[in-house]
Design a protein around this motif. Structure first.
Motif, PDB file in Angstrom:
ATOM      1  N   HIS A  28      49.593  35.342  28.085  1.00 27.44           N
ATOM      2  CA  HIS A  28      49.302  35.956  29.470  1.00 27.44           C
ATOM      3  C   HIS A  28      48.748  36.910  29.877  1.00 27.44           C
ATOM      4  CE1 HIS A  28      52.778  32.985  28.833  1.00 27.44           C
ATOM      5  NE2 HIS A  28      52.786  32.763  30.818  1.00 27.44           N
ATOM      6  N   LEU A  29      48.463  38.252  29.066  1.00 28.88           N
ATOM      7  CA  LEU A  29      47.739  39.175  29.881  1.00 28.88           C
ATOM      8  C   LEU A  29      46.116  39.155  29.842  1.00 28.88           C
ATOM      9  CD1 LEU A  29      47.131  42.267  30.451  1.00 28.88           C
ATOM     10  CD2 LEU A  29      47.713  43.007  27.742  1.00 28.88           C
ATOM     11  N   PHE A  30      45.725  38.248  28.768  1.00 26.98           N
ATOM     12  CA  PHE A  30      43.967  37.707  28.527  1.00 26.98           C
ATOM     13  C   PHE A  30      43.642  36.397  30.120  1.00 26.98           C
ATOM     14  CE2 PHE A  30      41.388  34.920  27.564  1.00 26.98           C
ATOM     15  CZ  PHE A  30      40.672  35.146  26.973  1.00 26.98           C
ATOM     16  N   VAL A  31      44.598  35.651  30.228  1.00 31.10           N
ATOM     17  CA  VAL A  31      44.463  34.980  31.646  1.00 31.10           C
ATOM     18  C   VAL A  31      44.340  35.687  32.506  1.00 31.10           C
ATOM     19  CG1 VAL A  31      44.745  32.667  32.756  1.00 31.10           C
ATOM     20  CG2 VAL A  31      45.412  32.721  30.434  1.00 31.10           C
ATOM     21  N   PHE A  32      45.616  36.475  33.085  1.00 29.34           N
ATOM     22  CA  PHE A  32      45.952  37.838  34.142  1.00 29.34           C
ATOM     23  C   PHE A  32      44.253  38.237  34.297  1.00 29.34           C
ATOM     24  CE2 PHE A  32      46.716  41.665  35.772  1.00 29.34           C
ATOM     25  CZ  PHE A  32      46.717  41.340  36.916  1.00 29.34           C
ATOM     26  N   SER A  33      43.971  38.935  33.205  1.00 31.79           N
ATOM     27  CA  SER A  33      42.540  39.735  33.424  1.00 31.79           C
ATOM     28  C   SER A  33      41.282  38.431  33.475  1.00 31.79           C
ATOM     29  CB  SER A  33      42.715  40.317  31.905  1.00 31.79           C
ATOM     30  OG  SER A  33      43.490  41.185  31.847  1.00 31.79           O
ATOM     31  N   ALA A  34      41.490  37.533  32.860  1.00 34.45           N
ATOM     32  CA  ALA A  34      40.041  36.857  33.455  1.00 34.45           C
ATOM     33  C   ALA A  34      40.627  36.402  34.318  1.00 34.45           C
ATOM     34  CB  ALA A  34      40.326  35.675  32.486  1.00 34.45           C
ATOM     35  N   ILE A  35      40.919  36.288  34.796  1.00 32.60           N
ATOM     36  CA  ILE A  35      41.417  35.528  37.033  1.00 32.60           C
ATOM     37  C   ILE A  35      40.935  37.037  37.343  1.00 32.60           C
ATOM     38  CG2 ILE A  35      42.768  35.548  38.362  1.00 32.60           C
ATOM     39  CD1 ILE A  35      44.240  33.620  36.363  1.00 32.60           C
ATOM     40  N   LEU A  36      41.199  38.268  37.676  1.00 33.65           N
ATOM     41  CA  LEU A  36      40.954  38.818  38.305  1.00 33.65           C
ATOM     42  C   LEU A  36      39.700  40.058  38.142  1.00 33.65           C
ATOM     43  CD1 LEU A  36      42.633  41.547  39.368  1.00 33.65           C
ATOM     44  CD2 LEU A  36      43.234  42.937  37.669  1.00 33.65           C
ATOM     45  N   ILE A  37      39.330  39.294  36.412  1.00 33.44           N
ATOM     46  CA  ILE A  37      37.770  39.926  36.323  1.00 33.44           C
ATOM     47  C   ILE A  37      36.665  39.061  37.488  1.00 33.44           C
ATOM     48  CG2 ILE A  37      35.745  39.903  34.772  1.00 33.44           C
ATOM     49  CD1 ILE A  37      38.218  40.967  33.104  1.00 33.44           C
ATOM     50  N   LEU A  38      37.643  37.712  36.766  1.00 30.43           N
ATOM     51  CA  LEU A  38      35.317  36.929  37.947  1.00 30.43           C
ATOM     52  C   LEU A  38      36.391  36.938  38.737  1.00 30.43           C
ATOM     53  CD1 LEU A  38      37.006  33.784  35.585  1.00 30.43           C
ATOM     54  CD2 LEU A  38      34.403  35.191  35.806  1.00 30.43           C
ATOM     55  N   GLY A  39      37.123  37.001  40.033  1.00 33.94           N
ATOM     56  CA  GLY A  39      37.057  37.743  41.301  1.00 33.94           C
ATOM     57  C   GLY A  39      36.760  38.564  42.260  1.00 33.94           C
ATOM     58  N   ILE A  40      37.356  39.734  41.149  1.00 34.58           N
ATOM     59  CA  ILE A  40      35.951  40.876  41.457  1.00 34.58           C
ATOM     60  C   ILE A  40      34.483  40.499  41.463  1.00 34.58           C
ATOM     61  CG2 ILE A  40      36.300  43.461  40.674  1.00 34.58           C
ATOM     62  CD1 ILE A  40      39.103  43.374  40.051  1.00 34.58           C
ATOM     63  N   TYR A  41      33.850  40.268  40.022  1.00 39.09           N
ATOM     64  CA  TYR A  41      32.648  40.457  40.213  1.00 39.09           C
ATOM     65  C   TYR A  41      31.952  39.206  40.991  1.00 39.09           C
ATOM     66  CZ  TYR A  41      28.443  39.807  37.467  1.00 39.09           C
ATOM     67  OH  TYR A  41      27.232  39.550  37.538  1.00 39.09           O
ATOM     68  N   CYS A  42      32.259  37.935  41.704  1.00 36.57           N
ATOM     69  CA  CYS A  42      32.002  37.328  42.495  1.00 36.57           C
ATOM     70  C   CYS A  42      32.167  38.324  43.718  1.00 36.57           C
ATOM     71  CB  CYS A  42      32.859  36.197  42.118  1.00 36.57           C
ATOM     72  SG  CYS A  42      32.399  34.428  43.479  1.00 36.57           S
ATOM     73  N   HIS A  43      33.548  38.805  43.861  1.00 38.89           N
ATOM     74  CA  HIS A  43      33.288  39.264  45.510  1.00 38.89           C
ATOM     75  C   HIS A  43      32.698  40.150  45.450  1.00 38.89           C
ATOM     76  CE1 HIS A  43      34.428  37.931  48.989  1.00 38.89           C
ATOM     77  NE2 HIS A  43      35.241  39.660  49.541  1.00 38.89           N
ATOM     78  N   GLY A  44      32.854  41.388  44.459  1.00 36.24           N
ATOM     79  CA  GLY A  44      31.570  42.651  43.948  1.00 36.24           C
ATOM     80  C   GLY A  44      30.407  42.893  44.177  1.00 36.24           C
ATOM     81  N   ALA A  45      29.982  42.193  42.767  1.00 37.56           N
ATOM     82  CA  ALA A  45      28.439  42.560  42.465  1.00 37.56           C
ATOM     83  C   ALA A  45      28.282  41.217  42.952  1.00 37.56           C
ATOM     84  CB  ALA A  45      28.639  42.190  40.859  1.00 37.56           C
ATOM     85  N   GLU A  46      28.249  40.539  42.408  1.00 36.95           N
ATOM     86  CA  GLU A  46      27.436  39.080  43.547  1.00 36.95           C
ATOM     87  C   GLU A  46      27.467  38.503  44.940  1.00 36.95           C
ATOM     88  OE1 GLU A  46      25.875  36.309  41.352  1.00 36.95           O
ATOM     89  OE2 GLU A  46      26.065  38.416  39.743  1.00 36.95           O
ATOM     90  N   ARG A  47      28.176  39.788  45.555  1.00 40.11           N
ATOM     91  CA  ARG A  47      27.827  39.485  46.936  1.00 40.11           C
ATOM     92  C   ARG A  47      27.513  40.515  47.529  1.00 40.11           C
ATOM     93  NH1 ARG A  47      32.526  41.287  51.104  1.00 40.11           N
ATOM     94  NH2 ARG A  47      32.075  39.770  53.182  1.00 40.11           N
TER      95      ARG A  47
END
Length: 118
Positions: A75-94
């Motif tokens: 659960h912690l791994f999946v939560f971390s992956a979800i959070l990191i993907l969203g922040i990376y796409c909406h942060g660095a890629e944006r």
């Protein structure tokens, strides 16, 4: 109600709220990716379809986390992956893509003078 039950109940509540926050970031990133043109993604790492697919899977697994709450390491791994993907796409890629192209802003509409006054 024992202290242990109260402790784990509080942890589950904090986890539930955290997953909702991560899902909100992913929804925001998914909507932003969906509204951008393919030309905006030329500067980013990956295509528009790639990011839409990744964020869709991320949202799916986020809803799975909400449906099956728990405190296991997966659960912690999946939560971390979800959070990191969203922040990376909406942060660095944006930031690499820049402002959304193709959409007229109110300032652009105000300066468009195709009609001639008599």
């Amino acid at each position: 109600m024992g202290g242990e039950e109260l402790f784990f109940g509080g942890l589950l509540l904090i986890g539930f709220i955290s997953v909702l926050g991560a899902l909100a970031i992913d929804v925001w990133a998914l909507v932003d990716c969906g509204r951008r043109s393919e030309s905006d993604f030329e500067k980013a790492k990956g295509t528009r379809d790639f990011w839409l697919l990744i964020l869709s899977f991320s949202l799916f697994f986020g809803f799975v986390l909400l449906a099956a709450p728990g405190l296991s390491p997966i659960h912690l791994f999946v939560f971390s992956a979800i959070l990191i993907l969203g922040i990376y796409c909406h942060g660095a890629e944006r930031l690499r893509m820049g402002p959304r192209g193709g959409a007229a802003t109110p300032a652009d509409e105000a300066t468009d003078t195709t009609d001639v006054a008599d």
